[in-house]
Design an enzyme around this catalytic site. Structure first.
Site, PDB file in Angstrom:
ATOM      1  CE  LYS A  16      33.958  33.696  46.435  1.00 27.63           C
ATOM      2  NZ  LYS A  16      33.472  33.941  45.063  1.00 27.63           N
ATOM      3  CG  ASP A 147      36.529  34.524  42.919  1.00 23.21           C
ATOM      4  OD1 ASP A 147      36.446  35.766  42.887  1.00 23.21           O
ATOM      5  OD2 ASP A 147      35.539  33.767  42.926  1.00 23.21           O
TER       6      ASP A 147
HETATM    7  O1  C5P Z   1      38.234  33.561  36.252  1.00 26.68           O
HETATM    8  P1  C5P Z   1      37.293  32.437  36.430  1.00 26.68           P
HETATM    9  O2  C5P Z   1      37.755  31.174  35.756  1.00 26.68           O
HETATM   10  O3  C5P Z   1      36.879  32.215  37.840  1.00 26.68           O
HETATM   11  O4  C5P Z   1      35.965  32.883  35.682  1.00 26.68           O
HETATM   12  C1  C5P Z   1      35.079  31.989  35.086  1.00 26.68           C
HETATM   13  C2  C5P Z   1      34.204  32.750  34.100  1.00 26.68           C
HETATM   14  O5  C5P Z   1      33.347  33.647  34.822  1.00 26.68           O
HETATM   15  C3  C5P Z   1      34.941  33.634  33.119  1.00 26.68           C
HETATM   16  O6  C5P Z   1      35.319  32.924  31.975  1.00 26.68           O
HETATM   17  C4  C5P Z   1      33.903  34.702  32.788  1.00 26.68           C
HETATM   18  O7  C5P Z   1      32.966  34.202  31.857  1.00 26.68           O
HETATM   19  C5  C5P Z   1      33.173  34.860  34.104  1.00 26.68           C
HETATM   20  N1  C5P Z   1      33.715  35.977  34.905  1.00 26.68           N
HETATM   21  C6  C5P Z   1      33.447  37.277  34.520  1.00 26.68           C
HETATM   22  N2  C5P Z   1      33.943  38.323  35.262  1.00 26.68           N
HETATM   23  C7  C5P Z   1      34.675  38.097  36.373  1.00 26.68           C
HETATM   24  C8  C5P Z   1      34.951  36.774  36.788  1.00 26.68           C
HETATM   25  C9  C5P Z   1      34.454  35.733  36.029  1.00 26.68           C
HETATM   26  O8  C5P Z   1      32.765  37.520  33.519  1.00 26.68           O
HETATM   27  N3  C5P Z   1      35.141  39.131  37.078  1.00 26.68           N
END
Ligand code: C5P
Length: 302
Positions: A16, A147
């Site tokens: 991605k 994502d």
């Molecule tokens: O959801 P994912 O595990 O990919 O996200 C990892 C970390 O990235 C989250 O715990 C958060 O700290 C940050 N994040 C965020 N806002 C998003 C996606 C991710 O703050 N939209």
């Protein structure tokens, strides 16, 4: 693609790329609000699935970055996706053998783990001949990572909310472009990069509609940004070197970091130019990972 009889179902897990990424705010739970245009590269991982005994979930890791994941123990996103899907279906006795061929660097801003999880959900729905309704599937995907919902469709899309609002876009002008992906081997934890942004939020600037002509798309993208690029460079200055090398490489018409880094991408007028640019970058920086190719053209028919 030749089919391995042990793994009759195969799903691509394309990289991605955030063609732009604006961080527009933060929710009370700490997640950030995004405005991003996402596309998918031909370069990617592969998730395969085959039958196993009742309740058994096994994962084999292969590919150049397989060993990097094996070091994480059992809690990787493919197995979490499989367990989550079984729970959502209410059928804990479903079993599967999975194989993940890890071509993409791990924790690199190109959605490798998210795309793997999405591909695992698609593969297991096919293997088990089950379907979740789209609301349940999106909720399961979002629970695995912000994502994962956009990776389920693996088509060019606008992403909003924290990643939960996904609107596919007509990407005809994007389809012929080439992408070169470059990762210097540095690890940038996503939460640290969001923290380093320190609440400096930008405005949404949605590229809608997408211009028809590739040149129009590139021009419009050049006026946008990845808001996480500066904080990522602050944490990991080598990202600036990656961008400088991409900008100096023949055939690259736009260079930008993807996601929270450290992978950066170069857009090229076509696939052949991206392959040449990747070869040149591998020659210049043999220790870095660089892959060229076209845009992802869609999943194989089930
Ligand atoms: O959801 P994912 O595990 O990919 O996200 C990892 C970390 O990235 C989250 O715990 C958060 O700290 C940050 N994040 C965020 N806002 C998003 C996606 C991710 O703050 N939209």
């Amino acid at each position: 693609m030749s089919i391995d009889p042990g793994f009759p179902v195969a799903e691509a897990a394309p990289a991605k790329v955030n063609l732009y990424l604006h961080v527009t705010g933060r929710r009370d739970d700490g997640y950030h609000l995004l405005d991003s245009l996402v596309a998918f590269a031909e370069t990617g991982d592969l998730v395969e699935a085959g039958p196993a005994g009742p309740g058994v979930l096994d994962l084999d890791l292969a590919g150049p970055f397989g060993p990097a994941l094996a070091a994480d123990g059992g809690d990787n996103l493919v197995l979490r996706a499989a367990r989550g899907l079984r729970a959502a279906l209410g059928e804990p006795a479903l079993g599967a053998r999975l194989r993940l061929t890890k071509v993409l660097p791990v924790a690199a801003g190109i959605g490798g783990g998210s795309s793997d999880a999405a591909a695992a959900l698609r593969a297991l729905c096919r293997l088990w001949r089950r379907e979740l309704d789209s609301v349940q599937l999106s909720a399961l995907a979002l629970g695995l990572g912000a994502d994962v919902p956009v990776c389920l469709g693996a088509v060019p899309a606008h992403m909003a909310g924290i990643g939960d609002r996904v609107e596919p876009v007509a990407g005809a002008g994007l389809a012929g472009l080439g992408l070169v992906l470059v990762n210097p081997g540095a690890h940038l934890p996503t939460p640290a990069v969001f923290r380093a942004l320190g609440g400096r939020f930008g405005a949404a600037d949605r590229l809608d509609p997408l211009p028809d002509a590739p040149a129009g798309i590139i021009e419009a993208l050049a006026g946008r940004r990845n808001d996480l690029e500066a904080p990522a460079i602050g944490q990991c200055p080598i990202v600036a070197d990656v961008l400088a090398l991409l900008r100096g490489t023949d055939g690259v018409v736009l260079a930008r970091m993807s996601g929270s880094g450290a992978t950066c991408f170069g857009l090229c007028p076509d696939r052949a130019a991206a392959l040449r640019a990747a070869a040149e970058i591998r020659r210049m920086r043999p220790a870095w990972w660089a892959a060229g190719g076209g845009m992802y053209k869609g999943r194989e028919a089930p």
